[in-house]
Design an enzyme around this catalytic site. Structure first.
Site, short mmCIF file in Angstrom:
data_model
loop_
_atom_site.label_atom_id
_atom_site.label_comp_id
_atom_site.label_asym_id
_atom_site.label_seq_id
_atom_site.Cartn_x
_atom_site.Cartn_y
_atom_site.Cartn_z
N ARG A 171 0.82 -1.23 0.00
CA ARG A 171 0.00 0.00 0.00
C ARG A 171 0.85 1.28 0.00
O ARG A 171 0.48 2.28 0.61
CB ARG A 171 -0.96 0.03 1.20
CG ARG A 171 -1.96 -1.10 1.22
CD ARG A 171 -2.94 -1.09 0.06
NE ARG A 171 -3.79 -2.25 0.14
CZ ARG A 171 -3.52 -3.43 -0.43
NH1 ARG A 171 -2.44 -3.58 -1.20
NH2 ARG A 171 -4.33 -4.45 -0.28
N SER A 223 -10.87 0.04 3.76
CA SER A 223 -10.10 -0.18 5.00
C SER A 223 -9.52 1.14 5.48
O SER A 223 -8.86 1.85 4.72
CB SER A 223 -8.96 -1.16 4.76
OG SER A 223 -9.49 -2.41 4.44
N GLU A 300 -4.59 4.03 6.31
CA GLU A 300 -4.49 3.79 4.87
C GLU A 300 -5.21 4.92 4.12
O GLU A 300 -4.76 5.39 3.08
CB GLU A 300 -5.13 2.43 4.53
CG GLU A 300 -5.04 2.09 3.06
CD GLU A 300 -5.41 0.64 2.76
OE1 GLU A 300 -5.15 -0.25 3.60
OE2 GLU A 300 -5.98 0.41 1.68
C1 LIG Z 1 -15.75 -0.14 -0.81
C2 LIG Z 1 -14.26 0.04 -0.99
C3 LIG Z 1 -13.45 -1.07 -1.12
C4 LIG Z 1 -12.07 -0.92 -1.29
N1 LIG Z 1 -11.30 -2.04 -1.44
C5 LIG Z 1 -9.97 -1.90 -1.63
C6 LIG Z 1 -9.15 -3.05 -1.82
O1 LIG Z 1 -9.61 -4.19 -1.84
N2 LIG Z 1 -7.81 -2.86 -1.99
C7 LIG Z 1 -7.26 -1.61 -1.99
O2 LIG Z 1 -6.03 -1.51 -2.17
N3 LIG Z 1 -8.01 -0.51 -1.81
C8 LIG Z 1 -9.35 -0.62 -1.64
N4 LIG Z 1 -10.12 0.50 -1.46
C9 LIG Z 1 -9.48 1.84 -1.41
C10 LIG Z 1 -9.44 2.56 -2.77
O3 LIG Z 1 -10.42 2.07 -3.63
C11 LIG Z 1 -8.07 2.43 -3.44
O4 LIG Z 1 -7.08 2.95 -2.59
C12 LIG Z 1 -8.03 3.15 -4.79
O5 LIG Z 1 -6.94 2.64 -5.53
C13 LIG Z 1 -7.91 4.67 -4.69
O6 LIG Z 1 -8.03 5.21 -6.01
P1 LIG Z 1 -8.75 6.62 -6.25
O7 LIG Z 1 -8.66 6.93 -7.70
O8 LIG Z 1 -10.10 6.62 -5.67
O9 LIG Z 1 -7.77 7.58 -5.45
P2 LIG Z 1 -8.18 8.86 -4.57
O10 LIG Z 1 -8.90 8.39 -3.36
O11 LIG Z 1 -8.84 9.87 -5.41
O12 LIG Z 1 -6.74 9.39 -4.15
C14 LIG Z 1 -5.93 8.62 -3.28
C15 LIG Z 1 -4.48 9.09 -3.44
O13 LIG Z 1 -4.03 8.76 -4.76
C16 LIG Z 1 -3.53 9.92 -5.40
N5 LIG Z 1 -3.85 9.83 -6.83
C17 LIG Z 1 -5.07 9.74 -7.42
N6 LIG Z 1 -4.94 9.70 -8.76
C18 LIG Z 1 -3.61 9.77 -9.02
C19 LIG Z 1 -2.82 9.79 -10.22
N7 LIG Z 1 -3.36 9.76 -11.44
N8 LIG Z 1 -1.48 9.87 -10.09
C20 LIG Z 1 -0.87 9.92 -8.87
N9 LIG Z 1 -1.56 9.92 -7.71
C21 LIG Z 1 -2.91 9.84 -7.79
C22 LIG Z 1 -4.24 11.09 -4.74
O14 LIG Z 1 -3.48 12.27 -4.88
C23 LIG Z 1 -4.32 10.61 -3.30
O15 LIG Z 1 -3.11 10.87 -2.63
C24 LIG Z 1 -11.50 0.38 -1.30
C25 LIG Z 1 -12.33 1.50 -1.17
C26 LIG Z 1 -13.69 1.34 -1.03
C27 LIG Z 1 -14.56 2.56 -0.93
#
Ligand SMILES: Cc1cc2nc3c(=O)[nH]c(=O)nc-3n(C[C@H](O)[C@H](O)[C@H](O)COP(=O)(O)OP(=O)(O)OC[C@H]3O[C@@H](n4cnc5c(N)ncnc54)[C@H](O)[C@@H]3O)c2cc1C
Length: 308
Positions: A171, A223, A300
């Site tokens: 992570r 999480s 996280e």
């Molecule tokens: C119901 C649910 C289930 C989930 N299950 C999992 C799971 O099984 N495994 C897991 O790992 N996570 C899980 N997550 C967490 C989440 O989905 C992941 O961390 C996801 O990858 C975040 O992506 P995002 O685009 O929403 O990022 P955001 O939440 O928008 O941003 C998170 C971080 O990423 C950075 N970021 C976003 N886009 C970019 C880019 N293009 N370049 C560089 N940095 C960037 C942002 O600046 C920020 O620091 C879950 C979340 C939910 C709501």
């Protein structure tokens, strides 16, 4: 900031938009300007214009790993997000925009008979967000299949980063600490029988439906804390949810914020609450684990904006 120029570049610009509309917790106050970019060209146009205007910005993707302050954030926000997948295949390498949804990418690879990402089925958010946090499930993570990534810094300069440069770990990646954004990623997969992959995808989605809340019904960011790292090389990572349950977290609540009954490490909203309430609950949960087990939990979910 030259808003007409941004609009001419097909960016969607909105002023005073609430970040609660763009996070899966459905929490977070306003930002001065939100610029939604869905393609690499739009992202470059937005970054170059903000650089020219001397404006600071923060980047979000799907907002599924964020807790944004009720006050909002003072900076401009770029949202790199596309409801239309932008994916190309060349042999076993897929090239995908950072704005594409991870689940759309997983579905594409399954349909193409490419193995290596099926476990990501149903993880919310974008490919860029997934690479930044090295998202994963079932013991696998996206960093494992990265060939290279085109990244752009806040000054608009791009370069191609190797997996070693991106420093993927559980992570984590270097993208959480530098100002580089994932523009496009190239992922190396392996061919596999399409029917078997489709079956695995269906099983992943079914498991998620059974074990995780649907964030559209019970808003959440997944999480809240990372699992606990082993204390020696021989050890295994331990599930934080178990420690939280043992510490009584399932009985805790701060207004409408509470742990999900099937998974104590997932905080959900099932009523009126603020981002501050969620943070307060998480502090109480972490304090209970520290008191009972002398373990310090690491968040996280990423905080944006000011909290008390
Ligand atoms: C119901 C649910 C289930 C989930 N299950 C999992 C799971 O099984 N495994 C897991 O790992 N996570 C899980 N997550 C967490 C989440 O989905 C992941 O961390 C996801 O990858 C975040 O992506 P995002 O685009 O929403 O990022 P955001 O939440 O928008 O941003 C998170 C971080 O990423 C950075 N970021 C976003 N886009 C970019 C880019 N293009 N370049 C560089 N940095 C960037 C942002 O600046 C920020 O620091 C879950 C979340 C939910 C709501």
């Amino acid at each position: 900031m030259n808003v007409p120029a941004l609009r001419a570049a097909q960016c969607v610009v909105s002023e005073g938009d609430c970040l609660s509309r763009h996070t899966t917790f459905q929490l977070g106050g306003p930002c001065r300007v939100l610029i939604t970019c869905s393609t690499p060209a739009q992202l470059a146009a937005a970054v170059n214009e903000l650089q020219r205007a001397g404006e600071e910005f923060i980047l979000i993707g799907g907002g599924s790993n964020l807790l944004v302050s009720d006050e909002g954030v003072p900076q401009v926000v770029i949202r790199y997000f596309s409801a239309q997948p932008q994916i190309q295949r060349a042999d076993t390498v897929v090239e995908v925009s950072g704005s594409t949804l991870l689940d759309d990418l997983a579905a594409f690879t399954v349909a193409q008979g490419l193995a290596g990402l099926v476990y990501a089925s149903g993880i919310p958010g974008t490919v860029g967000g997934a690479l930044a946090g090295n998202a994963g499930a079932f013991g696998r993570q996206i960093g494992d299949v990265v060939e290279n990534v085109t990244v752009m810094n806040h000054a608009g300069q791009t370069h191609t980063a190797t997996p070693a440069e991106l420093q993927f770990a559980y992570r984590r990646s270097v993208l959480q600490h530098n100002d580089e954004m994932v523009v496009v990623a190239r992922l190396r997969l392996v061919t596999a029988e399409q029917g078997g992959l489709a079956q695995q995808r269906a099983e992943c989605l079914q498991l998620r439906r059974q074990k995780h809340p649907d964030w559209r019904v019970l808003p959440t960011a997944g999480s809240f804390f990372k699992n606990i790292e082993p204390t020696s090389a021989a050890g295994r990572r331990q599930a934080t949810g178990w420690f939280l349950e043992q510490a009584g977290a399932l009985r805790m609540r701060v207004r409408g914020a509470r742990p999900f009954e099937k998974h104590a490490n997932i905080i959900v909203r099932d009523g009126d609450c603020t981002a501050q309430d969620v943070l307060e609950l998480s502090r109480q949960m972490a304090a209970a684990v520290e008191q009972k087990f002398h373990l310090q939990l690491e968040r996280e979910v990423r905080l944006r904006g000011r909290f008390r």
